[in-house]
Every structure is written in C-alpha cells, then in structure tokens.
Design a protein around this motif. Structure first.
Motif, short mmCIF file in Angstrom:
data_model
loop_
_atom_site.label_atom_id
_atom_site.label_comp_id
_atom_site.label_asym_id
_atom_site.label_seq_id
_atom_site.Cartn_x
_atom_site.Cartn_y
_atom_site.Cartn_z
N HIS A 93 76.08 8.83 72.10
CA HIS A 93 75.19 8.06 71.96
C HIS A 93 73.79 8.65 71.84
O HIS A 93 72.69 8.14 71.85
N GLN A 100 74.80 10.67 64.28
CA GLN A 100 73.25 9.91 64.22
C GLN A 100 72.76 10.56 63.07
O GLN A 100 72.23 9.88 62.19
N THR A 117 81.16 4.05 61.07
CA THR A 117 81.41 5.08 61.98
C THR A 117 82.47 4.79 62.56
O THR A 117 82.78 3.51 63.13
N ASP A 118 83.04 5.96 63.01
CA ASP A 118 83.96 5.83 64.07
C ASP A 118 83.57 5.69 65.41
O ASP A 118 82.65 6.68 65.80
N VAL A 119 83.80 4.76 66.26
CA VAL A 119 83.16 4.59 67.42
C VAL A 119 84.04 4.91 68.59
O VAL A 119 85.06 4.26 68.82
N THR A 150 77.17 3.61 71.94
CA THR A 150 77.31 4.41 70.91
C THR A 150 77.27 3.66 69.48
O THR A 150 76.61 3.96 68.79
N ALA A 151 77.73 2.36 69.56
CA ALA A 151 77.95 1.57 68.44
C ALA A 151 76.30 1.30 68.07
O ALA A 151 75.95 1.39 66.98
N HIS A 154 74.66 4.08 66.47
CA HIS A 154 74.93 4.21 65.04
C HIS A 154 74.30 3.08 64.22
O HIS A 154 73.59 3.43 63.16
N ALA A 155 74.18 1.93 64.59
CA ALA A 155 73.38 0.91 63.97
C ALA A 155 72.03 1.38 63.66
O ALA A 155 71.35 1.10 62.86
N ALA A 159 73.98 3.07 60.21
CA ALA A 159 75.37 2.81 59.61
C ALA A 159 75.40 1.18 59.27
O ALA A 159 74.76 0.37 59.65
N VAL A 162 80.34 -0.48 61.99
CA VAL A 162 80.90 0.28 63.06
C VAL A 162 82.45 0.01 63.46
O VAL A 162 82.80 -1.32 63.21
N ILE A 189 81.90 -5.43 62.64
CA ILE A 189 82.64 -4.53 63.23
C ILE A 189 83.80 -4.30 62.55
O ILE A 189 84.71 -5.62 62.22
#
Ligand code: PBG
Length: 324
Positions: A93, A100, A117-119, A150-151, A154-155, A159, A162, A189
């Motif tokens: 993250h 990122q 993205t793979d979380v 982490t998610a 990414h957002a 992203a 997620v 998601i």
C-alpha cells in the motif's frame, strides 16, 4: 425426432453450418491479460516455467499497452514485485509502490485500458503468506485492515477495478467500506470469491516471487474437494458487495463455474492459471499436442461453463488466433 429421421451430423457437414449453430464464442474483449511488474529499467525477463510471459519494468508498459490494443485486448490485471519485502507487506500500500506507479503509467499512456489490480500481500511479505502473521498463522482481522489500505491505494493511483485474492473472511465488505469512505464508490470489486488451494499455481509463484517460506495456503484458500462451500463463499461476497465473482483455477473447476453461473446473476470471471498455461505450453513444445487448438478448446470450455470473462496468460495468443 429420432434416428434415422433426425441426424445431428447434418449440421456438422461444413464450417459454415457449424458456425451457424455454434453456441459459444470467445472474443478478445472478454480476455484479461496478467502483467508482472518489477523494479528497474528496461527489464523484460523471461519466466522460465511460462514461455511467452515476462516480468516487466514500468517503462515497458506503454509498449505493452499498444500491443494489447492492436490485438483488441482491453483489460489487464497487475501483480507487483517490490524491491523490498517485510513482515507486514507494507510495499503493498505504499503510495509510490510498484503497482501504484504501474497503474499511473498505464492510465497515463493508455487511458482506455481497463486496469484491474490484484489485492494481496503475498508478493510483499518476506514470509510469502497472504496476510499478517500471529504465531505463524495468518490473522484474518488484522489482515483486513492492510488489504483495505492496499485496495484504497490502488484506487487512489487510478485503478479501474480492484481484485482481492487473499481469501480472508470479510475482505470484500472491508474494502467496499474503505473505498466508499474515500469517495471511490464507483470502483468495482472483482472478488476471487472461490479460490482453491491449488497446485496449479506453481509457475505463478516463480513469476510473482511469492512462494510461502513455510507451510502452505490451505488455512485460507479452499479445499479442492468442496463444491457446496463454493456457493457459501460466493453468497458471502455477493452480500458484502462484490461486483464480479471469480472462480480460480478454471479447467479443473468447470463444475464450480457452471454452478455459480446457475446460482448468481453477477458477472462471472474465471482465472485460467499459470499451471494450466504451463501444461499446454510444455506439451505443445514437445509436439505432443497442437498447442493452438488445445488453447482454443480450453478457452471455449471455460466460456461454455458460464464464465463471462477469462483471466489468462493466453490472452495475446488467443487474440492473435481470432485475428487470423
Ligand atoms: C495471490 C495470487 C496467486 C495467484 C493469483 N493471485 C497465487 C497464490 O494464491 O498462491 C495465482 C495465479 C496463477 O497461478 O496464475 N496473490
């Protein structure tokens, strides 16, 4: 109508007739291509167990995006390999973390590309497990916080979707809440809802450098023997707010894909995983099977079982075949 009045072979006599009654199709827009992002510059490193798959540095992504667009592939899923791992997976993250930065690069150079993205934490922890350890066991609820962070990161990097793959209980709800709280209520998601503890992931762990340093993942991923449990897992994720459900692996679990297709109306993804890819590539390289036709048959079968979209290392090969 029975034989001899009815003869199914009538409609199989040539390719135009067969095409007319074909029930299932595969198109490039349904394929999602996985990318492994590594630190450094001008890196394009072979993954030995997955011929045709590379670890790429961020500067390679713009070129990659052009190739994908030419093939009609609109979506990628990103996996990051950080330069440093630690006990808590803090690289997952980090604001300037590998994924990122990759997201920003792709959204910059190829704004039309859907970036998923793979979380998960396994690529970022020094022990290789998918969460925070307490007494050598992955602690569910502590891990949820790190996953949500982490998610969200990414957002924030841009992203489009997620995709949590950790298999902690309650993670979809936790991620949804974190996204909504920060005004990312429009970021969907894609939940790895039904992810089995599978030996078909072997080659991926080479590509993602995420092999657990002790034990295995059977304490959080599902037992391959279970099918009713898949419905319970998927039901929970639907209730927690998943927008897309996923089954993983694909070919050995077509019954699970078909079951979820029957039971749920959400879009359904299937992950045709690294071992499934490697097996076809290896047999083809030995001249034991026709790799291209086996690939096509595998993709068709996953679609026929009910998957709307397929995450696959074959995305480019398949798209090339469709353009022929
Ligand atoms: C976990 C993750 C894995 C895969 C996707 N996300 C590996 C695992 O659970 O061990 C496997 C994908 C593949 O085998 O292609 N972050």
């Amino acid at each position: 109508m029975v034989f001899p009045e009815y003869r199914p072979r009538r409609m199989r006599r040539n390719e135009t007739l067969r095409a007319l009654i074909r029930e299932t199709t595969v198109s490039a827009s349904q394929l999602i291509y996985p990318l492994f992002i590594v630190p450094g510059k001008k890196v394009r490193r072979d993954v030995s167990s997955m011929p045709g798959v590379f670890q790429l540095s961020i500067d390679q992504l713009a070129g990659e995006a052009v190739e994908l667009r030419e093939l009609g592939i609109n979506s990628v899923i990103l996996f990051g390999i950080p330069d440093r791992k630690d006990g808590v997976g803090s690289g997952a993250h980090a604001k300037d973390g590998i994924v990122q930065r990759a997201i920003k690069e792709l959204k910059n150079k190829a704004p039309g590309l859907v970036v998923i993205t793979d979380v998960c934490l396994c690529e970022y922890t020094d022990h290789g497990h998918c969460g925070f350890l307490i007494n050598n066991e992955v602690d569910n609820d502590t891990t949820l916080e790190i996953l949500a962070k982490t998610a969200l990161s990414h957002a924030q990097a841009g992203a489009d979707i997620v995709a949590p793959s950790d298999m902690m209980d309650g993670r979809v709800a936790e991620i949804r809440a974190a996204l909504d709280e920060h005004n990312y209520d429009m970021v969907p998601i894609m939940s790895y809802a039904v992810k089995y503890a599978s030996s078909f992931y072997g080659p991926f762990r080479e590509a993602a450098e995420s092999t657990p340093q002790f034990g295995d993942r059977r304490g959080y991923q599902m037992d391959p023997a279970n099918s009713r449990e898949a419905l319970r897992e998927a039901t929970l994720d639907v209730e927690e707010g998943a927008d897309i459900l996923m089954v993983k692996p694909a070919l050995a679990y077509l019954d699970i894909i078909a079951k979820l297709r029957d039971e749920f109306d959400l879009p359904l993804a299937a992950y045709h995983v690294s071992g499934e890819y490697a097996m076809i590539k290896a047999a083809a390289a030995n001249g034991w099977i026709d790799g291209e036709r086996v690939m096509y048959e595998a993709m068709l079968s996953i679609r026929r079982a009910g998957a709307d979209m397929i995450i696959t290392y074959f995305a480019k090969d398949m798209a090339r075949l469709l353009l022929k």
